[in-house]
Design a protein around this motif. Structure first.
Motif, PDB file in Angstrom:
ATOM      1  N   GLU A   1       0.864  -1.182   0.000  1.00 31.41           N
ATOM      2  CA  GLU A   1       0.000   0.000   0.000  1.00 31.41           C
ATOM      3  C   GLU A   1       0.902   1.234   0.000  1.00 31.41           C
ATOM      4  OE1 GLU A   1      -2.112   3.192   0.352  1.00 31.41           O
ATOM      5  OE2 GLU A   1      -3.135   1.295  -0.122  1.00 31.41           O
ATOM      6  N   ALA A   2       0.662   2.137  -0.939  1.00 34.22           N
ATOM      7  CA  ALA A   2       1.542   3.291  -1.115  1.00 34.22           C
ATOM      8  C   ALA A   2       1.645   4.157   0.134  1.00 34.22           C
ATOM      9  CB  ALA A   2       1.060   4.137  -2.292  1.00 34.22           C
ATOM     10  N   TYR A   3       0.621   4.140   0.991  1.00 34.54           N
ATOM     11  CA  TYR A   3       0.650   4.939   2.217  1.00 34.54           C
ATOM     12  C   TYR A   3       1.850   4.582   3.099  1.00 34.54           C
ATOM     13  CZ  TYR A   3      -1.043   7.309   6.436  1.00 34.54           C
ATOM     14  OH  TYR A   3      -1.157   8.136   7.538  1.00 34.54           O
ATOM     15  N   THR A   4       2.350   3.377   2.936  1.00 37.25           N
ATOM     16  CA  THR A   4       3.539   2.947   3.674  1.00 37.25           C
ATOM     17  C   THR A   4       4.697   3.922   3.453  1.00 37.25           C
ATOM     18  OG1 THR A   4       2.883   0.622   3.492  1.00 37.25           O
ATOM     19  CG2 THR A   4       5.215   1.066   3.913  1.00 37.25           C
ATOM     20  N   TYR A   5       4.796   4.471   2.243  1.00 33.40           N
ATOM     21  CA  TYR A   5       5.899   5.366   1.881  1.00 33.40           C
ATOM     22  C   TYR A   5       5.442   6.818   1.748  1.00 33.40           C
ATOM     23  CZ  TYR A   5       8.355   1.019   1.302  1.00 33.40           C
ATOM     24  OH  TYR A   5       8.925  -0.206   1.552  1.00 33.40           O
ATOM     25  N   ARG A   6       4.486   7.181   2.606  1.00 38.32           N
ATOM     26  CA  ARG A   6       3.905   8.530   2.570  1.00 38.32           C
ATOM     27  C   ARG A   6       4.933   9.624   2.855  1.00 38.32           C
ATOM     28  NH1 ARG A   6       2.974   5.558   6.778  1.00 38.32           N
ATOM     29  NH2 ARG A   6       3.174   6.311   8.924  1.00 38.32           N
ATOM     30  N   HIS A   7       6.009   9.284   3.581  1.00 46.80           N
ATOM     31  CA  HIS A   7       7.033  10.286   3.871  1.00 46.80           C
ATOM     32  C   HIS A   7       8.058  10.395   2.736  1.00 46.80           C
ATOM     33  CE1 HIS A   7       5.355  10.451   7.838  1.00 46.80           C
ATOM     34  NE2 HIS A   7       5.701   9.211   8.133  1.00 46.80           N
ATOM     35  N   MET A   8       8.147   9.371   1.909  1.00 40.95           N
ATOM     36  CA  MET A   8       9.145   9.348   0.841  1.00 40.95           C
ATOM     37  C   MET A   8       8.627   9.903  -0.482  1.00 40.95           C
ATOM     38  SD  MET A   8      11.032   5.664   1.486  1.00 40.95           S
ATOM     39  CE  MET A   8      12.020   5.855  -0.006  1.00 40.95           C
ATOM     40  N   PHE A   9       7.372   9.586  -0.815  1.00 43.31           N
ATOM     41  CA  PHE A   9       6.844   9.996  -2.115  1.00 43.31           C
ATOM     42  C   PHE A   9       6.947  11.506  -2.363  1.00 43.31           C
ATOM     43  CE2 PHE A   9       4.702   5.823  -2.724  1.00 43.31           C
ATOM     44  CZ  PHE A   9       5.034   5.636  -4.056  1.00 43.31           C
TER      45      PHE A   9
ATOM     46  N   LYS B   1       9.093  13.584  -1.481  1.00 42.79           N
ATOM     47  CA  LYS B   1      10.487  13.999  -1.670  1.00 42.79           C
ATOM     48  C   LYS B   1      11.020  13.589  -3.037  1.00 42.79           C
ATOM     49  CE  LYS B   1      11.465  13.551   3.285  1.00 42.79           C
ATOM     50  NZ  LYS B   1      12.225  12.801   4.312  1.00 42.79           N
ATOM     51  N   ASP B   2      10.706  12.353  -3.467  1.00 40.50           N
ATOM     52  CA  ASP B   2      11.239  11.860  -4.741  1.00 40.50           C
ATOM     53  C   ASP B   2      10.430  10.634  -5.177  1.00 40.50           C
ATOM     54  OD1 ASP B   2      12.742  10.772  -6.860  1.00 40.50           O
ATOM     55  OD2 ASP B   2      14.612  11.580  -6.044  1.00 40.50           O
ATOM     56  N   VAL B   3       9.531  10.832  -6.113  1.00 41.00           N
ATOM     57  CA  VAL B   3       8.653   9.738  -6.550  1.00 41.00           C
ATOM     58  C   VAL B   3       9.463   8.620  -7.194  1.00 41.00           C
ATOM     59  CG1 VAL B   3       6.771   9.098  -8.105  1.00 41.00           C
ATOM     60  CG2 VAL B   3       6.661  11.246  -6.831  1.00 41.00           C
ATOM     61  N   ALA B   4      10.360   8.978  -8.102  1.00 43.82           N
ATOM     62  CA  ALA B   4      11.142   7.969  -8.814  1.00 43.82           C
ATOM     63  C   ALA B   4      11.980   7.132  -7.855  1.00 43.82           C
ATOM     64  CB  ALA B   4      12.033   8.630  -9.858  1.00 43.82           C
ATOM     65  N   ALA B   5      12.650   7.780  -6.916  1.00 36.79           N
ATOM     66  CA  ALA B   5      13.482   7.057  -5.958  1.00 36.79           C
ATOM     67  C   ALA B   5      12.640   6.150  -5.072  1.00 36.79           C
ATOM     68  CB  ALA B   5      14.272   8.041  -5.103  1.00 36.79           C
ATOM     69  N   THR B   6      11.449   6.601  -4.718  1.00 38.52           N
ATOM     70  CA  THR B   6      10.563   5.776  -3.897  1.00 38.52           C
ATOM     71  C   THR B   6      10.126   4.533  -4.652  1.00 38.52           C
ATOM     72  OG1 THR B   6       9.766   7.764  -2.786  1.00 38.52           O
ATOM     73  CG2 THR B   6       8.450   5.767  -2.523  1.00 38.52           C
ATOM     74  N   LEU B   7       9.771   4.721  -5.917  1.00 35.98           N
ATOM     75  CA  LEU B   7       9.382   3.569  -6.742  1.00 35.98           C
ATOM     76  C   LEU B   7      10.559   2.616  -6.937  1.00 35.98           C
ATOM     77  CD1 LEU B   7       7.122   5.204  -9.481  1.00 35.98           C
ATOM     78  CD2 LEU B   7       6.411   3.891  -7.465  1.00 35.98           C
ATOM     79  N   ASP B   8      11.760   3.160  -7.040  1.00 37.54           N
ATOM     80  CA  ASP B   8      12.950   2.297  -7.162  1.00 37.54           C
ATOM     81  C   ASP B   8      13.130   1.460  -5.899  1.00 37.54           C
ATOM     82  OD1 ASP B   8      13.517   3.244  -9.698  1.00 37.54           O
ATOM     83  OD2 ASP B   8      14.961   4.738  -8.996  1.00 37.54           O
ATOM     84  N   THR B   9      12.873   2.062  -4.750  1.00 42.42           N
ATOM     85  CA  THR B   9      12.959   1.331  -3.480  1.00 42.42           C
ATOM     86  C   THR B   9      11.921   0.217  -3.441  1.00 42.42           C
ATOM     87  OG1 THR B   9      13.797   3.240  -2.256  1.00 42.42           O
ATOM     88  CG2 THR B   9      12.682   1.529  -0.973  1.00 42.42           C
TER      89      THR B   9
END
Length: 284
Positions: A35-43, A45-53
């Motif tokens: 669930e994308a909400y898991t990375y609510r603090h990262m998205f 800042k950097d969407v591409a980097a978050t998706l890479d993670t």
């Protein structure tokens, strides 16, 4: 006598055959979803980097919406480039009630098949029969529109629906009063437990009304209530908390749920999510 060397095809078939007993023992055999909400603090800042993670962790499915500043088409392209599918997306109650076709357009652009709503507006700690009745009427209407456009509407329970009502709860009322043709459900197992529900019993009771699942665990010793909220530190690694994960996954598989999303609401997703993935992969 000389023996013929094994062909590549035969070697591959033997390797696959050797894996079957191992795979058969694993309890969790579905695509790994988040669930994308898991990375609510990262998205933000950097969407591409978050998706890479997310990709690097092995996730191939995700539930979520479009990050701020992007169009649905642009975001879909970023997901496709990383081999991440989005079978389910979310929408706010007010948005989907007021303009369901805008939600349809977004979901289709993302390639989603399911649209979930995770909150019914109400006074905190006082979810009433009138709230439930309005939701039933809205869900039936909106669910039909989504179905007519090739999508499935799901309501995600949040714990506050376990207010007692007649011989059950207001969640029972919502499930029983909504039209199965138009309204399905996503079980958040932490909120189900937190609200006083039994995830396994509810899965079995309502069978294929459940289409999606949020995988998360509640810290041991924490007592739930009907607020639909708990501090982030009470969200722990899968298998470390109160929930009977093996029993829940067995019941979920039995009723036909195919899409599971790890949702970590803690502030330590960088540490907890890899551990939750390892737990799922090793669960037998």
């Amino acid at each position: 006598m000389r023996t013929r060397p094994l062909t590549l095809a035969l070697l591959i078939s033997l390797f696959v055959a050797s894996l079957k007993p191992v795979l058969a023992q694993r309890l969790y055999t579905f695509p790994l979803g988040v669930e994308a909400y898991t990375y609510r603090h990262m998205f933000p800042k950097d969407v591409a980097a978050t998706l890479d993670t997310i990709k690097a962790l092995g996730f191939t499915e995700m539930e979520g919406g479009v990050p701020q500043g992007l169009t649905a088409d642009a975001y879909r392209k970023m997901l496709d480039q990383r081999g991440i599918k989005m079978p389910a997306t979310g929408a706010g109650y007010e948005q989907i009630v007021a303009d369901p076709m805008s939600v349809v357009t977004m979901a289709k652009a993302l390639g989603a098949s399911y649209v979930m709503v995770a909150w019914i507006p109400h006074q905190k700690g006082n979810f009433t029969l009138d709230n439930a009745k309005k939701a039933v009427a809205d869900f039936n209407r909106v669910g039909k529109i989504l179905k007519d456009n090739g999508l499935t509407f799901c309501y995600h329970d949040h714990g506050y629906e376990f207010q007692p009502y007649q011989n059950g709860t207001l969640l029972d009322y919502i499930i029983q009063q909504t039209d199965p043709r138009y309204v399905s459900f996503e079980m958040d197992i932490l909120w189900t437990q937190f609200g006083g529900g039994d995830p396994v019993a509810l899965l079995i009771k309502y069978g294929n009304r459940w289409k999606l699942m949020h995988l998360k665990d509640l810290k041991k010793g924490i007592k739930g209530d009907l607020t639909g909220g708990t501090p982030p530190e009470n969200d722990v690694v899968l298998g470390d908390g109160q929930l009977d994960m093996p029993a829940i996954l067995k019941a979920a598989k039995k009723v036909g749920i195919r899409h599971y999303f790890i949702e970590d609401e803690s502030n330590h997703e960088d540490v907890q999510v890899p551990k939750s993935i390892a737990y799922l992969r090793n669960l037998k």
